[in-house]
Design a protein around this motif. Structure first.
Motif, mmCIF file in Angstrom:
data_model
loop_
_atom_site.group_PDB
_atom_site.id
_atom_site.type_symbol
_atom_site.label_atom_id
_atom_site.label_comp_id
_atom_site.label_asym_id
_atom_site.label_seq_id
_atom_site.Cartn_x
_atom_site.Cartn_y
_atom_site.Cartn_z
ATOM 1 N N ARG A 1 -64.282 -13.336 39.297
ATOM 2 C CA ARG A 1 -64.602 -14.392 38.340
ATOM 3 C C ARG A 1 -63.342 -14.976 37.702
ATOM 4 N NH1 ARG A 1 -69.776 -11.518 35.280
ATOM 5 N NH2 ARG A 1 -71.007 -11.182 37.162
ATOM 6 N N SER A 2 -62.251 -14.828 38.396
ATOM 7 C CA SER A 2 -60.978 -15.310 37.864
ATOM 8 C C SER A 2 -60.947 -16.833 37.888
ATOM 9 C CB SER A 2 -59.813 -14.746 38.687
ATOM 10 O OG SER A 2 -58.606 -15.313 38.260
ATOM 11 N N SER A 3 -60.410 -17.419 36.834
ATOM 12 C CA SER A 3 -60.251 -18.869 36.759
ATOM 13 C C SER A 3 -58.854 -19.307 37.160
ATOM 14 C CB SER A 3 -60.547 -19.345 35.333
ATOM 15 O OG SER A 3 -59.672 -18.716 34.408
ATOM 16 N N SER A 4 -58.010 -18.345 37.510
ATOM 17 C CA SER A 4 -56.630 -18.661 37.881
ATOM 18 C C SER A 4 -56.591 -19.302 39.261
ATOM 19 C CB SER A 4 -55.775 -17.387 37.866
ATOM 20 O OG SER A 4 -54.474 -17.647 38.320
ATOM 21 N N ASN A 5 -56.177 -20.577 39.312
ATOM 22 C CA ASN A 5 -56.033 -21.346 40.555
ATOM 23 C C ASN A 5 -57.366 -21.518 41.280
ATOM 24 O OD1 ASN A 5 -54.510 -22.797 42.439
ATOM 25 N ND2 ASN A 5 -54.290 -21.012 43.774
ATOM 26 N N SER A 6 -58.465 -21.535 40.561
ATOM 27 C CA SER A 6 -59.775 -21.687 41.190
ATOM 28 C C SER A 6 -60.105 -23.157 41.369
ATOM 29 C CB SER A 6 -60.848 -21.014 40.336
ATOM 30 O OG SER A 6 -60.921 -21.637 39.065
ATOM 31 N N LEU A 7 -61.165 -23.420 42.118
ATOM 32 C CA LEU A 7 -61.605 -24.794 42.341
ATOM 33 C C LEU A 7 -62.249 -25.358 41.087
ATOM 34 C CD1 LEU A 7 -63.234 -24.518 45.901
ATOM 35 C CD2 LEU A 7 -60.982 -25.422 45.330
ATOM 36 N N THR A 8 -62.092 -26.664 40.919
ATOM 37 C CA THR A 8 -62.736 -27.375 39.813
ATOM 38 C C THR A 8 -63.508 -28.560 40.384
ATOM 39 O OG1 THR A 8 -60.851 -28.854 39.435
ATOM 40 C CG2 THR A 8 -60.834 -26.721 38.299
ATOM 41 N N LYS A 9 -64.196 -29.274 39.523
ATOM 42 C CA LYS A 9 -64.948 -30.442 39.974
ATOM 43 C C LYS A 9 -64.039 -31.526 40.537
ATOM 44 C CE LYS A 9 -68.990 -30.033 36.964
ATOM 45 N NZ LYS A 9 -69.770 -30.675 35.885
ATOM 46 N N LYS A 10 -62.798 -31.520 40.089
ATOM 47 C CA LYS A 10 -61.867 -32.548 40.542
ATOM 48 C C LYS A 10 -61.128 -32.151 41.816
ATOM 49 C CE LYS A 10 -61.061 -34.337 35.872
ATOM 50 N NZ LYS A 10 -60.044 -34.641 34.832
ATOM 51 N N SER A 11 -61.398 -30.967 42.346
ATOM 52 C CA SER A 11 -60.742 -30.551 43.587
ATOM 53 C C SER A 11 -61.178 -31.453 44.730
ATOM 54 C CB SER A 11 -61.070 -29.093 43.905
ATOM 55 O OG SER A 11 -60.599 -28.240 42.888
ATOM 56 N N SER A 12 -60.250 -31.745 45.618
ATOM 57 C CA SER A 12 -60.536 -32.639 46.744
ATOM 58 C C SER A 12 -61.418 -31.937 47.764
ATOM 59 C CB SER A 12 -59.233 -33.094 47.398
ATOM 60 O OG SER A 12 -58.527 -31.970 47.902
ATOM 61 N N ARG A 13 -62.143 -32.753 48.523
ATOM 62 C CA ARG A 13 -63.037 -32.213 49.535
ATOM 63 C C ARG A 13 -62.226 -31.530 50.624
ATOM 64 N NH1 ARG A 13 -68.233 -35.562 51.933
ATOM 65 N NH2 ARG A 13 -69.369 -33.757 52.737
ATOM 66 N N GLY A 14 -62.656 -30.341 51.028
ATOM 67 C CA GLY A 14 -61.937 -29.568 52.021
ATOM 68 C C GLY A 14 -60.991 -28.546 51.435
ATOM 69 N N SER A 15 -60.861 -28.505 50.082
ATOM 70 C CA SER A 15 -59.985 -27.520 49.445
ATOM 71 C C SER A 15 -60.561 -26.125 49.621
ATOM 72 C CB SER A 15 -59.823 -27.839 47.954
ATOM 73 O OG SER A 15 -59.234 -29.120 47.783
ATOM 74 N N ILE A 16 -59.683 -25.144 49.810
ATOM 75 C CA ILE A 16 -60.101 -23.761 50.056
ATOM 76 C C ILE A 16 -59.375 -22.831 49.090
ATOM 77 C CG2 ILE A 16 -60.150 -21.878 51.750
ATOM 78 C CD1 ILE A 16 -60.211 -23.953 53.957
ATOM 79 N N ARG A 17 -60.125 -21.872 48.546
ATOM 80 C CA ARG A 17 -59.549 -20.802 47.739
ATOM 81 C C ARG A 17 -60.145 -19.487 48.228
ATOM 82 N NH1 ARG A 17 -57.230 -24.757 46.731
ATOM 83 N NH2 ARG A 17 -56.598 -25.626 44.703
ATOM 84 N N TRP A 18 -59.325 -18.432 48.219
ATOM 85 C CA TRP A 18 -59.828 -17.153 48.697
ATOM 86 C C TRP A 18 -59.144 -15.996 47.985
ATOM 87 C CZ3 TRP A 18 -56.330 -13.817 51.014
ATOM 88 C CH2 TRP A 18 -55.136 -14.387 51.477
ATOM 89 N N ILE A 19 -59.853 -14.881 47.929
ATOM 90 C CA ILE A 19 -59.352 -13.633 47.368
ATOM 91 C C ILE A 19 -59.780 -12.500 48.292
ATOM 92 C CG2 ILE A 19 -59.606 -11.955 45.499
ATOM 93 C CD1 ILE A 19 -59.836 -14.204 43.537
ATOM 94 N N ARG A 20 -58.852 -11.658 48.653
ATOM 95 C CA ARG A 20 -59.174 -10.494 49.482
ATOM 96 C C ARG A 20 -59.009 -9.231 48.670
ATOM 97 N NH1 ARG A 20 -60.311 -8.944 54.374
ATOM 98 N NH2 ARG A 20 -60.092 -11.049 55.240
ATOM 99 N N ASP A 21 -60.037 -8.362 48.775
ATOM 100 C CA ASP A 21 -60.006 -7.052 48.126
ATOM 101 C C ASP A 21 -60.393 -6.023 49.180
ATOM 102 O OD1 ASP A 21 -59.991 -4.895 46.491
ATOM 103 O OD2 ASP A 21 -61.683 -5.517 45.244
ATOM 104 N N GLY A 22 -59.397 -5.459 49.874
ATOM 105 C CA GLY A 22 -59.662 -4.534 50.965
ATOM 106 C C GLY A 22 -60.264 -5.272 52.146
#
Length: 701
Positions: free
Chosen positions: A358-379
């Motif tokens: 639930r981190s807000s650090s560098n997450s997507l927002t409504k203004k993010s462009s289409r096709g933007s990707i964010r990911w987090i890996r935990d194991g």
């Protein structure tokens, strides 16, 4: 506040569901709150949590999180977990020989075997006996296995040929009449079988109902015998390929039972909930379970977790499978536990579910462009967010976050629609590929579904089992041969179940209803005896008016115009006054009454012919009594002898034994007296005469 609005929606959901669920079982009341949340909003209290801080678009880090993870972009390199080796327990695909020819009915009987149908017949007959004992006013004859298969064939026929009511399938002399159902079974017989159809024994049902309110009570008791058979057959005759999908089905039903659920988001909003495991390559139903309440699973991990685990049996399936699911089931605990069992998993998820980032650090927002990707890996678990028209959240233990996949979307720019290419995460691409096969599976079930209105809830489940069996049989046929469309498969299945397309030997051996009516009518039986013969010997049930109409349409009528008695007297007088032969065309049929002496005389005449023939052969030295000569005689004359025996059997069974005073032999036709003892026109014979009666009326049967 968004949280307050969401809680109000959930409360309204609970209130609305209470209007649809009625039960006299008090033990179910305490489960309603959690169940309504699941079935209206697909909410799992054990996994889904709401926090007062979870508002708007961003959800802060969980208070109990051990570490804070930051969202990464598609330019960052992600490494997928080491692929699990695919080790299925059996060779994937149909567990049948490709060299053999498999007809639609033979594949359908893999799921509805003769033993299973025999058990259905036993329970249905028991239910009918109980109904008659309670005063139901309809005729009933025990249903047989063959008749129940024909009944199932009619159910499928009605699924393909839609009419407004069941009675319309038996309409006569109408522009919109369909003649086929009446040739399979009468309307009243179809309805009585439908009323009494039972999958469990009624006495056992009563014992189970007495346990209502206790832990021993089984809500699915009335469908469990057949359900267990169907589930075993689904697993036995097909082994799934690597990619599996878990989804829900809703069997439409408005019956008053606590197992009925309301789902606002589904096209069919009211009915029974089923958890289904399918092969994503073709939509084959590998396993299913019917949801009855929160107590169906013993663990405390939540409904979404337990539903998936109950469908995945490592001993039956093997290891290395990839399981795809939607956001109701997906949770970090489920995916990591499946990974430990050597099952990969992928599915969409809900941002507010336990243990998801639930981190807000560098997450997507409504203004993010289409096709933007964010990911987090935990194991082994990677959580990916992708901006399409809106944010799509997917997690996986199979894929890397981004492997360069691209998708095309239409975008409107300057009042013109243009196609543009956007980056797409690997889990999203795989999810769209494998989860969409579940929808074709549901479509196959709905194209020719057997579902129709019924009076009892368990008959709705029975009809769903028919749909599953027919659809799986079609998929097996497609995998083995692939030379039929779904419609062609169902048409041939209906023909074979109803006995329309059979082998030439069977067709020649079995007479149609019209042939049987003509046969018994020509033998001189009364209407009542003909109806009894059709019911007891051929499972054909007709009313007297229907029989008379069939006879009239076939041109078979009893002649009532006799030659005037004066004409008969004049012909006899003329014959007596001079030699000659009576040439008189009688307008009535000569009776078939024969005395036993006449029959014996005919028999002796034919017997004498054979004695003289064999004596002549011996005198001419053409027959010496050796084994070889006997075999040659059998080969030459056996068919002729058998024909004479058949003629004698027909003559004896259908001649009328005339009443004679002080005779130990009863009068009537031997065939009717033997097969219809309840229609004997005499009192039961004494014990010392019974053996005589049986010996004289059972010749050649």
């Amino acid at each position: 506040m968004a949280l307050h609005a969401r809680e109000q929606d959930l409360q309204m959901t609970t209130d609305s569901e209470e209007e649809f669920t009625f039960s006299s079982e008090s033990e179910d009341d305490e489960d309603l709150d959690d169940e309504e949340l699941h079935f209206e909003e697909r909410f799992d209290p054990a996994q889904d949590t709401f926090s007062e801080e979870c508002e708007n678009d961003q959800i802060p880090v969980a208070k109990r999180a051990k570490k804070t993870l930051s969202w990464r972009e598609e330019t960052d390199v992600d490494v997928a977990p080491k692929p699990r080796r695919f080790l299925p327990a059996r060779e994937p695909g149909p567990q049948l020989s490709l060299a053999d020819s498999h007809s639609p009915v033979s594949l359908f009987k893999l799921f509805f075997s003769e033993s299973a149908v025999s058990n259905l017949c036993h329970n249905t007959n028991a239910q009918a006996a109980r109904a008659l004992a309670k005063g139901r006013k309809y005729g009933w004859t025990d249903v047989s296995v063959g008749e129940l298969y024909r009944y199932i064939g009619l159910v499928f026929y009605m699924a393909m040929v839609k009419m407004s009511s069941i009675a319309d399938y038996w309409r006569q002399d109408s522009l919109f009449s369909v003649p086929f159902p009446a040739t399979v079974m009468p309307r009243d017989r179809y309805r009585t079988i439908s009323w009494n159809l039972h999958m469990s024994h009624p006495d056992a049902d009563t014992e189970n109902d007495k346990k209502s309110g206790t832990a021993e009570h089984d809500r699915l008791f009335r469908v469990k015998p057949l359900m267990d058979t169907i589930r075993l057959a689904c697993k036995a005759f097909y082994h799934p390929r690597r990619n599996l999908a878990v989804k829900e089905r809703l069997v439409a039903c408005r019956a008053n039972t606590v197992m009925r659920r309301f789902m606002k988001a589904k096209p069919t909003k009211l009915g029974f909930k089923c958890f289904v495991l399918t092969d994503s390559s073709n939509g084959y139903t590998v396993d299913l379970s019917v949801y009855t309440g929160n107590d169906i699973f013993p663990t405390d991990h939540g409904l979404s977790y337990d539903a998936v685990m109950s469908l995945l049996d490592k001993k039956v399936l093997g290891s290395g499978y990839h399981v795809y699911m939607d956001d109701f089931y997906t949770s970090p605990k489920l995916l990591t536990d499946l990974f430990a069992m050597k099952f990969g998993a992928c599915g969409t998820y809900r941002d507010y579910r336990k243990d998801f980032p639930r981190s807000s650090s560098n997450s997507l927002t409504k203004k993010s462009s289409r096709g933007s990707i964010r990911w987090i890996r935990d194991g082994p678990l990677v959580c990916v967010k992708w901006m399409d028209k809106q944010v799509v959240s997917v997690c996986s233990t199979i894929h890397a976050a981004f492997t360069g996949d691209r998708v095309q979307r239409k975008v409107k720019a300057q009042d013109t629609w243009r196609t543009k290419t956007f980056a797409c995460p690997a889990p999203v691409t795989a999810y769209n590929q494998h989860m969409t096969s579940v929808d074709p599976s549901d479509q196959l079930l709905q194209y020719y579904t057997a579902q129709h209105k019924t009076m009892k809830w368990y008959r709705k489940v029975f009809l769903h089992f028919l749909d599953v069996a027919a659809t799986n049989a079609f998929i097996l046929h497609k995998e083995l041969h692939g030379n039929m469309t779904h419609k062609e498969f169902m048409e041939e299945l209906i023909e074979e179940l109803c006995g329309v397309s059979e082998s030439p030997e069977t067709v020649s051996a079995e007479l149609t209803e019209a042939d049987l009516i003509h046969k018994y009518f020509s033998e001189g039986h009364t209407y009542e005896v003909i109806l009894d013969f059709l019911a007891t010997k051929h499972n054909i049930f007709l009313s007297l008016s229907t029989l008379k109409r069939r006879l009239r349409n076939a041109g078979l009528t009893r002649r009532t115009e006799y030659t005037p008695i004066d004409t008969v007297n004049a012909a006899i007088t003329h014959e007596l006054t001079g030699a000659g032969w009576i040439h008189l065309e009688f307008n009535f049929a000569i009776g078939t009454d024969l005395s036993e002496e006449d029959t014996l005389q005919q028999d002796q005449t034919k017997t004498q012919f054979w004695i003289e023939l064999f004596s002549d052969l011996r005198e001419r030295h053409l027959f010496n009594g050796s084994h070889e000569h006997k075999c040659l005689l059998r080969y030459v004359f056996l068919s002729i002898l058998q024909k004479n025996f058949d003629e004698y059997r027909q003559l004896w069974n259908n001649h009328t034994i005339r009443p004679v005073r002080q005779s130990r032999c009863h009068s009537g036709k031997p065939e009717a007296m033997y097969h219809l003892p309840h229609r004997r026109n005499f009192l039961q014979p004494s014990p010392k005469h019974e053996d005589v009666f049986q010996r004289r009326t059972s010749l050649f049967f």
